[in-house]
Design an enzyme around this catalytic site. Sequence first.
Site, PDB file in Angstrom:
ATOM      1  N   ASP A  36      -4.740  -9.680  12.671  1.00 29.41           N
ATOM      2  CA  ASP A  36      -4.804  -8.265  13.070  1.00 29.41           C
ATOM      3  C   ASP A  36      -3.789  -8.094  14.198  1.00 29.41           C
ATOM      4  O   ASP A  36      -3.992  -8.566  15.318  1.00 29.41           O
ATOM      5  CB  ASP A  36      -6.217  -7.894  13.525  1.00 29.41           C
ATOM      6  N   ASN A  40       0.843  -1.202   0.000  1.00 32.51           N
ATOM      7  CA  ASN A  40       0.000   0.000   0.000  1.00 32.51           C
ATOM      8  C   ASN A  40       0.877   1.251   0.000  1.00 32.51           C
ATOM      9  O   ASN A  40       2.098   1.155  -0.034  1.00 32.51           O
ATOM     10  CB  ASN A  40      -0.940  -0.025   1.210  1.00 32.51           C
TER      11      ASN A  40
HETATM   12  N1  CTP Z   1      -3.763  -3.122  12.062  1.00 33.70           N
HETATM   13  C1  CTP Z   1      -3.014  -4.197  12.447  1.00 33.70           C
HETATM   14  N2  CTP Z   1      -3.079  -5.356  11.765  1.00 33.70           N
HETATM   15  C2  CTP Z   1      -3.892  -5.489  10.695  1.00 33.70           C
HETATM   16  C3  CTP Z   1      -4.677  -4.387  10.284  1.00 33.70           C
HETATM   17  C4  CTP Z   1      -4.592  -3.223  10.976  1.00 33.70           C
HETATM   18  O1  CTP Z   1      -2.257  -4.089  13.424  1.00 33.70           O
HETATM   19  N3  CTP Z   1      -3.952  -6.630  10.047  1.00 33.70           N
HETATM   20  C5  CTP Z   1      -3.709  -1.891  12.866  1.00 33.70           C
HETATM   21  C6  CTP Z   1      -3.158  -0.681  12.136  1.00 33.70           C
HETATM   22  O2  CTP Z   1      -1.759  -0.565  12.386  1.00 33.70           O
HETATM   23  C7  CTP Z   1      -3.944   0.459  12.754  1.00 33.70           C
HETATM   24  C8  CTP Z   1      -5.284  -0.169  13.119  1.00 33.70           C
HETATM   25  O3  CTP Z   1      -5.052  -1.567  13.186  1.00 33.70           O
HETATM   26  O4  CTP Z   1      -3.354   0.899  13.958  1.00 33.70           O
HETATM   27  C9  CTP Z   1      -6.385   0.100  12.156  1.00 33.70           C
HETATM   28  O5  CTP Z   1      -5.952  -0.183  10.854  1.00 33.70           O
HETATM   29  P1  CTP Z   1      -6.889   0.133   9.587  1.00 33.70           P
HETATM   30  O6  CTP Z   1      -6.153  -0.231   8.344  1.00 33.70           O
HETATM   31  O7  CTP Z   1      -7.447   1.524   9.699  1.00 33.70           O
HETATM   32  O8  CTP Z   1      -8.134  -0.786   9.819  1.00 33.70           O
HETATM   33  P2  CTP Z   1      -8.388  -2.319   9.683  1.00 33.70           P
HETATM   34  O9  CTP Z   1      -8.388  -2.918  11.050  1.00 33.70           O
HETATM   35  O10 CTP Z   1      -7.472  -2.919   8.688  1.00 33.70           O
HETATM   36  O11 CTP Z   1      -9.895  -2.326   9.166  1.00 33.70           O
HETATM   37  P3  CTP Z   1     -10.481  -1.816   7.739  1.00 33.70           P
HETATM   38  O12 CTP Z   1      -9.463  -2.206   6.711  1.00 33.70           O
HETATM   39  O13 CTP Z   1     -11.742  -2.554   7.634  1.00 33.70           O
HETATM   40  O14 CTP Z   1     -10.674  -0.345   7.852  1.00 33.70           O
END
Ligand code: CTP
Length: 404
Positions: A308, A210
């Site tokens: 996550d 990304n």
């Molecule tokens: N994050 C993480 N591990 C993942 C995804 C996200 O640790 N697999 C953490 C990111 O570092 C950030 C937070 O979770 O601090 C939110 O990340 P974000 O990309 O905004 O959201 P997602 O949990 O991925 O949800 P979505 O993609 O549905 O918005």
Amino acid sequence: MSNIKNKKILLGITGGIAGYKSAELCRLLIKQQAEVRVCMTQSATEFISPLTLQALSTKPVHTDLFDHEAEAAMGHIELAKWADIIIIAPATANTIAKIAHGFADNLLTTIILASHAKLYIAPAMNQNMWQQPQTQQNIQQLASLNIKTLGPAHGIQACGDTGMGRMLEAREIIAELAKNTPQTLLTNTTILITAGPTQEALDPVRYLSNRSSGKMGYAIAKAALQMGAKVRLISGPVNLPEPIGVETIKIQSAQQLLTSCQQYAGDSDIFIATAAVADFRPIVQSQQKIKKQDDRDKLTIELTKNPDILATISHDFPHLFTLGFAAETEQLITSAKKKLKSKKLDMIAANQVGDNLGFEKNDNAIELIWHDGQISLPMMDKQNLAFKLLSLLAKHYRNCNAAY
Ligand code: CTP
């Protein structure tokens, strides 16, 4: 919050026409909520009245090594021990020479010799005096003794000459002091930070990733270090230099990021997840480069969910104070609040991305949300934002720990 708030600062004034600027310096130091005491040499009192400095600092001004009354109230050795910082402004060529050679023939030079405080001098003198090799050698000697010289500036002088030797303005001296004074809001904390993108390999030459540049996470790491924390940064592939003084661990994939976080979370106090983790990775990582193959027009890649990391770490290491980031293109606050709860965080920084915002930029704006409050941090340079964000985090972290 100012770096010099609550610092004990001894303002030393020596005999020069720039002494009129010392009154403004004293006023601004007090405005920054520093504790200020003033010590003047006899010749300084010819240029500016001790009464002016006494009125501004609301404390008796020290002028005489052999003043029994002043010594009874706070002796010169006590004053030397009391100060965290000594700033001599203006510093004449004569006083600079005395300090460089360890003379202690008046109250100010005696205090300096008896003190372990960080010493700054703001020279003010005629341009010829400044340029003389004797003065320049003395300045070099001060630098070798870890005494910092602020200025002088170039410009028209009181005597009519133009050149180097003007004392810096009071606000410039304050800015230099603040820059050189470490904040202590995060001392005795160990902070683990994730930053940058992850890369999920498809084959030996291709990956899914990304647009994250890592700038926000690196800015937070640098700010945390300056605020007194021990900092570990686990970083995906970025084009940024490793911050000096920060232990930086490089990873590529989300799974490597998780393993590394699990290794360090146990001995950390605070976990800050700025990394833009790929939510999915290819189920199969081809060992060889995937060939184009002339007989096919489409390629389907199956993905599986990545762990996550933030949710896993906050669940498995409940002692951690956790700050997450929510990168959103829509419904910023609602989505961020959901993540705050579902990932069991202490705070979340809601971050609008897309449409030329957030990722890859030098500036950023966030809405910082916790369970019973939120605050807007408007668009600013990511480094400034990092300091503001950490000051708020430190306040919540200390409150939360004080409750136990
Ligand atoms: N994050 C993480 N591990 C993942 C995804 C996200 O640790 N697999 C953490 C990111 O570092 C950030 C937070 O979770 O601090 C939110 O990340 P974000 O990309 O905004 O959201 P997602 O949990 O991925 O949800 P979505 O993609 O549905 O918005």
